[in-house]
Design a protein around this motif. Structure first.
Motif, PDB file in Angstrom:
ATOM      1  N   GLY A 239     -21.801   1.497   9.505  1.00 60.90           N
ATOM      2  CA  GLY A 239     -21.473   0.853  10.778  1.00 60.90           C
ATOM      3  C   GLY A 239     -19.988   0.603  10.932  1.00 60.90           C
ATOM      4  N   HIS A 240     -19.326   0.154   9.866  1.00 60.83           N
ATOM      5  CA  HIS A 240     -17.875  -0.075   9.915  1.00 60.83           C
ATOM      6  C   HIS A 240     -17.111   1.245  10.023  1.00 60.83           C
ATOM      7  CE1 HIS A 240     -17.516  -4.382   9.438  1.00 60.83           C
ATOM      8  NE2 HIS A 240     -18.445  -4.366   8.499  1.00 60.83           N
ATOM      9  N   LEU A 241     -17.597   2.293   9.371  1.00 62.91           N
ATOM     10  CA  LEU A 241     -16.954   3.609   9.502  1.00 62.91           C
ATOM     11  C   LEU A 241     -16.950   4.066  10.956  1.00 62.91           C
ATOM     12  CD1 LEU A 241     -18.392   5.497   6.402  1.00 62.91           C
ATOM     13  CD2 LEU A 241     -15.993   5.066   6.836  1.00 62.91           C
ATOM     14  N   LYS A 242     -18.034   3.776  11.654  1.00 63.92           N
ATOM     15  CA  LYS A 242     -18.127   4.213  13.052  1.00 63.92           C
ATOM     16  C   LYS A 242     -17.276   3.338  13.969  1.00 63.92           C
ATOM     17  CE  LYS A 242     -22.556   6.580  12.924  1.00 63.92           C
ATOM     18  NZ  LYS A 242     -23.842   6.791  13.586  1.00 63.92           N
ATOM     19  N   SER A 243     -17.337   2.041  13.779  1.00 64.93           N
ATOM     20  CA  SER A 243     -16.637   1.144  14.708  1.00 64.93           C
ATOM     21  C   SER A 243     -15.153   0.984  14.381  1.00 64.93           C
ATOM     22  CB  SER A 243     -17.310  -0.225  14.708  1.00 64.93           C
ATOM     23  OG  SER A 243     -17.253  -0.806  13.414  1.00 64.93           O
ATOM     24  N   ASP A 244     -14.769   1.074  13.105  1.00 63.09           N
ATOM     25  CA  ASP A 244     -13.392   0.789  12.694  1.00 63.09           C
ATOM     26  C   ASP A 244     -12.588   2.025  12.304  1.00 63.09           C
ATOM     27  OD1 ASP A 244     -14.132  -1.832  13.031  1.00 63.09           O
ATOM     28  OD2 ASP A 244     -14.539  -2.182  10.908  1.00 63.09           O
ATOM     29  N   CYS A 245     -13.250   3.128  11.941  1.00 65.19           N
ATOM     30  CA  CYS A 245     -12.540   4.301  11.394  1.00 65.19           C
ATOM     31  C   CYS A 245     -12.784   5.572  12.201  1.00 65.19           C
ATOM     32  CB  CYS A 245     -12.936   4.515   9.932  1.00 65.19           C
ATOM     33  SG  CYS A 245     -12.586   3.117   8.860  1.00 65.19           S
ATOM     34  N   ARG A 246     -13.055   5.440  13.501  1.00 70.33           N
ATOM     35  CA  ARG A 246     -13.117   6.579  14.427  1.00 70.33           C
ATOM     36  C   ARG A 246     -14.249   7.549  14.122  1.00 70.33           C
ATOM     37  NH1 ARG A 246      -9.216   6.724  17.932  1.00 70.33           N
ATOM     38  NH2 ARG A 246      -9.603   8.888  18.496  1.00 70.33           N
ATOM     39  N   MET A 247     -15.418   7.039  13.735  1.00 68.08           N
ATOM     40  CA  MET A 247     -16.562   7.927  13.571  1.00 68.08           C
ATOM     41  C   MET A 247     -17.642   7.713  14.619  1.00 68.08           C
ATOM     42  SD  MET A 247     -17.845   8.847   9.743  1.00 68.08           S
ATOM     43  CE  MET A 247     -19.424   9.327  10.403  1.00 68.08           C
TER      44      MET A 247
ATOM     45  N   LEU B  73       0.828  -1.210   0.000  1.00 64.24           N
ATOM     46  CA  LEU B  73       0.000   0.000   0.000  1.00 64.24           C
ATOM     47  C   LEU B  73       0.857   1.253   0.000  1.00 64.24           C
ATOM     48  CD1 LEU B  73      -2.885   1.193   0.220  1.00 64.24           C
ATOM     49  CD2 LEU B  73      -2.610   1.107   2.698  1.00 64.24           C
ATOM     50  N   ALA B  74       1.984   1.225   0.751  1.00 57.78           N
ATOM     51  CA  ALA B  74       2.884   2.385   0.783  1.00 57.78           C
ATOM     52  C   ALA B  74       3.455   2.685  -0.593  1.00 57.78           C
ATOM     53  CB  ALA B  74       4.014   2.132   1.778  1.00 57.78           C
TER      54      ALA B  74
ATOM     55  N   LEU C  10      -8.929   2.921   1.747  1.00 58.07           N
ATOM     56  CA  LEU C  10      -7.625   2.258   1.840  1.00 58.07           C
ATOM     57  C   LEU C  10      -7.767   0.845   2.395  1.00 58.07           C
ATOM     58  CD1 LEU C  10      -5.323   5.160   3.084  1.00 58.07           C
ATOM     59  CD2 LEU C  10      -5.596   4.299   0.761  1.00 58.07           C
ATOM     60  N   ARG C  11      -8.688   0.657   3.333  1.00 52.45           N
ATOM     61  CA  ARG C  11      -8.930  -0.690   3.850  1.00 52.45           C
ATOM     62  C   ARG C  11      -9.503  -1.600   2.763  1.00 52.45           C
ATOM     63  NH1 ARG C  11      -9.589  -1.012   9.723  1.00 52.45           N
ATOM     64  NH2 ARG C  11     -11.249  -2.527   9.447  1.00 52.45           N
ATOM     65  N   LYS C  12     -10.354  -1.057   1.889  1.00 55.58           N
ATOM     66  CA  LYS C  12     -10.857  -1.825   0.752  1.00 55.58           C
ATOM     67  C   LYS C  12      -9.723  -2.187  -0.203  1.00 55.58           C
ATOM     68  CE  LYS C  12     -14.477  -2.750  -0.201  1.00 55.58           C
ATOM     69  NZ  LYS C  12     -15.235  -3.984   0.102  1.00 55.58           N
TER      70      LYS C  12
ATOM     71  N   ILE D 266      -6.635  -2.635   0.724  1.00 57.99           N
ATOM     72  CA  ILE D 266      -5.865  -3.673   1.413  1.00 57.99           C
ATOM     73  C   ILE D 266      -6.496  -5.049   1.181  1.00 57.99           C
ATOM     74  CG2 ILE D 266      -5.368  -4.571   3.737  1.00 57.99           C
ATOM     75  CD1 ILE D 266      -4.616  -1.727   4.547  1.00 57.99           C
ATOM     76  N   GLN D 267      -7.821  -5.097   1.116  1.00 51.00           N
ATOM     77  CA  GLN D 267      -8.505  -6.368   0.818  1.00 51.00           C
ATOM     78  C   GLN D 267      -8.108  -6.893  -0.566  1.00 51.00           C
ATOM     79  OE1 GLN D 267     -12.722  -5.919   1.360  1.00 51.00           O
ATOM     80  NE2 GLN D 267     -12.542  -5.441   3.545  1.00 51.00           N
ATOM     81  N   LYS D 268      -7.969  -5.979  -1.522  1.00 50.75           N
ATOM     82  CA  LYS D 268      -7.500  -6.388  -2.847  1.00 50.75           C
ATOM     83  C   LYS D 268      -6.058  -6.898  -2.789  1.00 50.75           C
ATOM     84  CE  LYS D 268     -10.365  -3.128  -5.463  1.00 50.75           C
ATOM     85  NZ  LYS D 268     -10.335  -1.992  -6.416  1.00 50.75           N
ATOM     86  N   ILE D 269      -5.241  -6.239  -1.958  1.00 44.40           N
ATOM     87  CA  ILE D 269      -3.853  -6.673  -1.813  1.00 44.40           C
ATOM     88  C   ILE D 269      -3.790  -8.074  -1.215  1.00 44.40           C
ATOM     89  CG2 ILE D 269      -1.692  -6.224  -0.577  1.00 44.40           C
ATOM     90  CD1 ILE D 269      -2.379  -3.220  -0.828  1.00 44.40           C
ATOM     91  N   LYS D 270      -4.615  -8.322  -0.195  1.00 49.02           N
ATOM     92  CA  LYS D 270      -4.636  -9.641   0.434  1.00 49.02           C
ATOM     93  C   LYS D 270      -5.114 -10.723  -0.520  1.00 49.02           C
ATOM     94  CE  LYS D 270      -5.168  -8.234   5.246  1.00 49.02           C
ATOM     95  NZ  LYS D 270      -6.068  -8.215   6.420  1.00 49.02           N
ATOM     96  N   ALA D 271      -5.982 -10.322  -1.460  1.00 55.04           N
ATOM     97  CA  ALA D 271      -6.443 -11.287  -2.458  1.00 55.04           C
ATOM     98  C   ALA D 271      -5.328 -11.681  -3.418  1.00 55.04           C
ATOM     99  CB  ALA D 271      -7.621 -10.714  -3.230  1.00 55.04           C
ATOM    100  N   GLY D 272      -4.236 -10.874  -3.483  1.00 56.66           N
ATOM    101  CA  GLY D 272      -3.083 -11.227  -4.298  1.00 56.66           C
ATOM    102  C   GLY D 272      -3.024 -10.554  -5.640  1.00 56.66           C
TER     103      GLY D 272
END
Length: 450
Positions: A377-385, A31-32, A409-411, A413-419
């Motif tokens: 919901g994920h924005l609030k629980s995972d991304c400080r909202m 990602l960097a 960016l997290r989405k 990263i999911q593509k990166i993990k998929a290879g």
């Protein structure tokens, strides 16, 4: 003065370079390399002067902001974990492993103020561009609003009146003024009477205590105004006006103040059974269906109706993603809007299709709108909202935009993990982009011919 980012490809004389020590298949490592840091530095370099002591590098500060939102960390925690995590250091542009803190946590506050809301939008637009064809091919956008709660206590009149008394005593102590009375012991006794205010036998006593607190708060404000000098009064004039407005407001008043230190906070009723009212600001999001990539985010002051926010949300999505969407799919809270610019508004029950095919097509689009709810919901629980700790209306908009950036960016990263991203990047290092396209075209033609 702008600081210089170390060159990560430069060899180290006394040991291994940081890039040689890490796993090149790690998601943060890839990602960097995928983020366009040069464009971020070019955008923010004009905010620095050419003289003075060099500041912390732009990549370091922007990287810390992204890591904070992506992994739901505070300013203090992200700086502390930066020392322990070599992937965090590589993400922020370091060429060798460092043992000391990169900056003081308060430097992140100054950097947020330096780049402002426009700088956050530029970082967000880069996170949208990283998804490439997924955004370019999209024709529809899902739109919805949510409440971003502020870091304040639940507002009650007794809390406000007690704080006004304490603040007036504090100002008097700072200015060397002796008020007629501080009411310290009296306030303690009144607060004890308010402890069980809902008990049937203590309601009368609690109401009397609340009236007494309000009288004392007004008395302290008037006593402070009489004793302050003209220069001191000008310094505290804004605070005193807020205190007086809180004392005058009633249950039916409009534009009420719900917090003394955050007067911009609004009361938002979203119809939730477990939480009737939320105190903060309203945020609107535009999302690409099926890909779940956020392409637009706007923070609104006050509590506007959803139907009045639609035009501004579409304009923000067009500005931040450089794309005009054919359809905007929303819920019934946006009814009354049918066409905004070149975008058609699809709302359940509003369209009257002539054929059964068109009817089923619209139903399918309306059902896809529900996908935006878990994203919020994920924005609030995972991304400080879930709770906004940044000050003022600027903090509301900045936190919402950076949360949407972290989600994109997290989405990625999911593509990166998929290879897929890693293999494409590996091929680009060996071959040019045209050679890769020709290779895939030739392979497809061979399959069809056989």
């Amino acid at each position: 003065m702008k600081g210089k980012t170390p060159i990560q490809e430069q060899g180290h004389l006394f040991g291994l370079q940081l890039s040689e020590m890490l796993n090149p298949k790690h998601e943060l490592y890839i990602l960097a390399d995928c983020i366009s840091w040069k464009s971020i530095e070019n955008e923010f370099s004009s905010l620095y002067s050419n003289t003075g002591q060099p500041a912390k590098t732009i990549r370091l500060m922007s990287g810390l902001l992204l890591l904070k939102q992506m992994f739901n960390l505070s300013d203090e925690v992200v700086v502390g974990q930066w020392i322990q995590n070599p992937y965090y250091q590589y993400f922020c542009g370091e060429s060798s492993f460092r043992w000391k803190m990169p900056c003081d946590p308060s430097d992140l506050v100054h950097f947020r103020k330096r780049i402002g809301e426009q700088g956050a939008e530029k970082i967000f637009s880069l996170s949208v561009k990283m998804h490439g064809l997924d955004v370019e091919k999209a024709k529809d956008a899902l739109i919805d609003t949510t409440a971003q709660e502020k870091n304040i206590t639940f507002p009650t009149d007794s809390k406000h009146h007690r704080k006004i008394i304490d603040k007036c005593n504090q100002i008097a102590k700072q200015e060397g003024i002796e008020l007629r009375q501080t009411y310290t012991r009296t306030v303690k006794k009144l607060l004890i009477k308010l402890r069980f205010s809902r008990h049937p036998k203590k309601q009368k006593q609690a109401k009397s205590a609340m009236r007494h607190l309000k009288i004392i708060a007004g008395r302290q404000i008037r006593d402070l105004k009489r004793n302050l000098s003209e220069e001191a009064f000008l310094r505290y004039q804004q605070r005193i006006e807020i205190y007086e407005k809180v004392l005058l407001q009633t249950r039916t008043s409009k534009n009420k103040i719900y917090s003394l230190h955050e007067p911009e906070v609004s009361c938002i009723a979203k119809g939730k059974s477990h939480k009737e009212y939320e105190f903060g600001s309203k945020v609107a999001f535009a999302l690409i269906p099926r890909k779940n990539i956020i392409v637009g985010v706007v923070n609104f002051k006050g509590n506007p109706n959803d139907s009045t926010t639609l035009q501004e949300t579409l304009q923000a999505a067009q500005r931040q993603s450089n794309k005009v969407f054919e359809n905007a799919i929303a819920d019934r809270g946006y009814r009354g809007n049918k066409l905004i610019g070149d975008t058609k508004i699809i709302i359940p029950g509003q369209q009257k299709p002539k054929s059964e095919y068109q009817k089923q097509k619209i139903k399918k689009k309306c059902r896809s709108r529900a996908a935006i709810e878990p994203v919020i919901g994920h924005l609030k629980s995972d991304c400080r909202m879930v709770r906004n700790y940044l000050k003022g209306s600027f903090g509301d908009s900045f936190n919402a935009i950076m949360a949407a950036t972290a989600w994109n960016l997290r989405k990625y990263i999911q593509k990166i993990k998929a290879g897929f991203i890693f293999h494409l990047k590996f091929l680009q290092n060996i071959f040019s982009f045209k050679q890769i396209i020709l290779f895939f075209l030739n392979s497809f033609s061979l399959k069809f011919s056989s």
